[in-house]
Design a protein around this motif. Structure first.
Motif, short mmCIF file in Angstrom:
data_model
loop_
_atom_site.label_atom_id
_atom_site.label_comp_id
_atom_site.label_asym_id
_atom_site.label_seq_id
_atom_site.Cartn_x
_atom_site.Cartn_y
_atom_site.Cartn_z
N ARG A 1 1.06 -1.34 -0.01
CA ARG A 1 0.06 -0.31 0.16
C ARG A 1 0.93 1.25 0.15
O ARG A 1 1.77 1.22 0.53
N ILE A 2 0.28 2.26 -0.75
CA ILE A 2 0.98 3.55 -0.68
C ILE A 2 0.23 4.39 0.32
O ILE A 2 -0.99 4.54 0.16
N LYS A 3 0.97 4.85 1.40
CA LYS A 3 0.09 5.69 2.61
C LYS A 3 0.39 6.90 2.58
O LYS A 3 -0.07 8.00 2.75
N LYS A 4 1.71 7.40 2.47
CA LYS A 4 2.32 8.56 2.79
C LYS A 4 2.12 9.73 1.44
O LYS A 4 1.98 9.18 0.20
N ASN A 5 2.13 10.73 1.98
CA ASN A 5 1.59 11.98 1.05
C ASN A 5 2.82 11.94 -0.19
O ASN A 5 2.60 12.28 -1.37
N LYS A 6 4.00 11.81 0.63
CA LYS A 6 5.17 11.99 -0.13
C LYS A 6 5.29 11.07 -1.35
O LYS A 6 5.67 11.47 -2.54
N GLU A 7 4.73 9.94 -1.04
CA GLU A 7 4.85 8.75 -2.21
C GLU A 7 3.44 8.91 -3.08
O GLU A 7 3.95 8.66 -4.34
N PHE A 8 2.59 9.36 -2.53
CA PHE A 8 1.47 9.67 -3.57
C PHE A 8 1.92 10.77 -4.74
O PHE A 8 1.82 10.90 -5.88
N GLN A 9 2.73 12.15 -3.98
CA GLN A 9 2.97 12.92 -4.89
C GLN A 9 4.05 12.62 -6.13
O GLN A 9 4.03 13.09 -6.98
N THR A 10 4.99 11.50 -5.56
CA THR A 10 6.00 11.09 -6.41
C THR A 10 5.39 10.49 -7.83
O THR A 10 5.78 10.59 -8.73
N VAL A 11 4.28 9.57 -7.30
CA VAL A 11 3.58 8.98 -8.56
C VAL A 11 2.98 9.91 -9.28
O VAL A 11 2.82 9.92 -10.60
N PHE A 12 2.32 10.85 -8.78
CA PHE A 12 1.54 12.08 -9.50
C PHE A 12 2.47 12.85 -10.36
O PHE A 12 2.28 12.93 -11.62
N LYS A 13 3.80 13.06 -9.93
CA LYS A 13 4.73 13.92 -10.81
C LYS A 13 5.46 13.42 -11.75
O LYS A 13 5.79 13.67 -12.82
N LYS A 14 5.81 12.07 -11.19
CA LYS A 14 6.83 11.07 -12.17
C LYS A 14 6.01 10.12 -12.96
O LYS A 14 6.63 9.58 -13.96
N GLY A 15 4.78 9.75 -12.55
CA GLY A 15 4.21 8.78 -13.28
C GLY A 15 3.40 9.14 -14.57
O GLY A 15 3.24 10.35 -14.76
#
Length: 113
Positions: free
Chosen positions: A6-20
């Motif tokens: 699971r992805i829980k942390k906001n930083k991990e979400f933001q990484t996926v949003f920006k680079k994915g």
């Protein structure tokens, strides 16, 4: 689905949003980011605009179950963030699965049958 998937942390979400890369249909938006982890991870986002807490939790349960069923077919080393749109609230499990499979095929995360 265990906690390591699971992805829980906001930083991990933001990484996926920006680079994915993002792929969408009327019900779901899927962000895919290739990573170097041995297994895939998913993050879920269902806005309060979609419905009340019962509806949002039902949608999240559906998505988790779909990923459990499709687990061996998915790309193993990727992070997925799924955002449910308002139309997802009107779907039952089988319609949700069909819709999510459609988006994952567009994203080339699932092989075409």
């Amino acid at each position: 689905m265990n906690k390591s998937q699971r992805i829980k942390k906001n930083k991990e979400f933001q990484t996926v949003f920006k680079k994915g890369k993002s792929f969408a249909n009327r019900q779901f938006i899927v962000y895919v980011l290739k990573s170097d982890q041995p297994e895939f991870r998913i993050g879920l986002s269902v806005s309060k605009k979609v419905g009340n807490a019962v509806t949002r939790n039902r949608i999240k349960r559906y998505i988790r179950q779909i990923f459990l069923e499709l687990g061996q077919d998915l790309l193993p080393n990727a992070d997925y963030v799924i955002i449910a749109r308002q139309q997802a609230a009107n779907l039952d499990f089988h319609e949700s699965k069909k819709s999510l499979e459609h988006v994952l095929k567009i994203a080339r995360a699932l092989p075409k049958k």
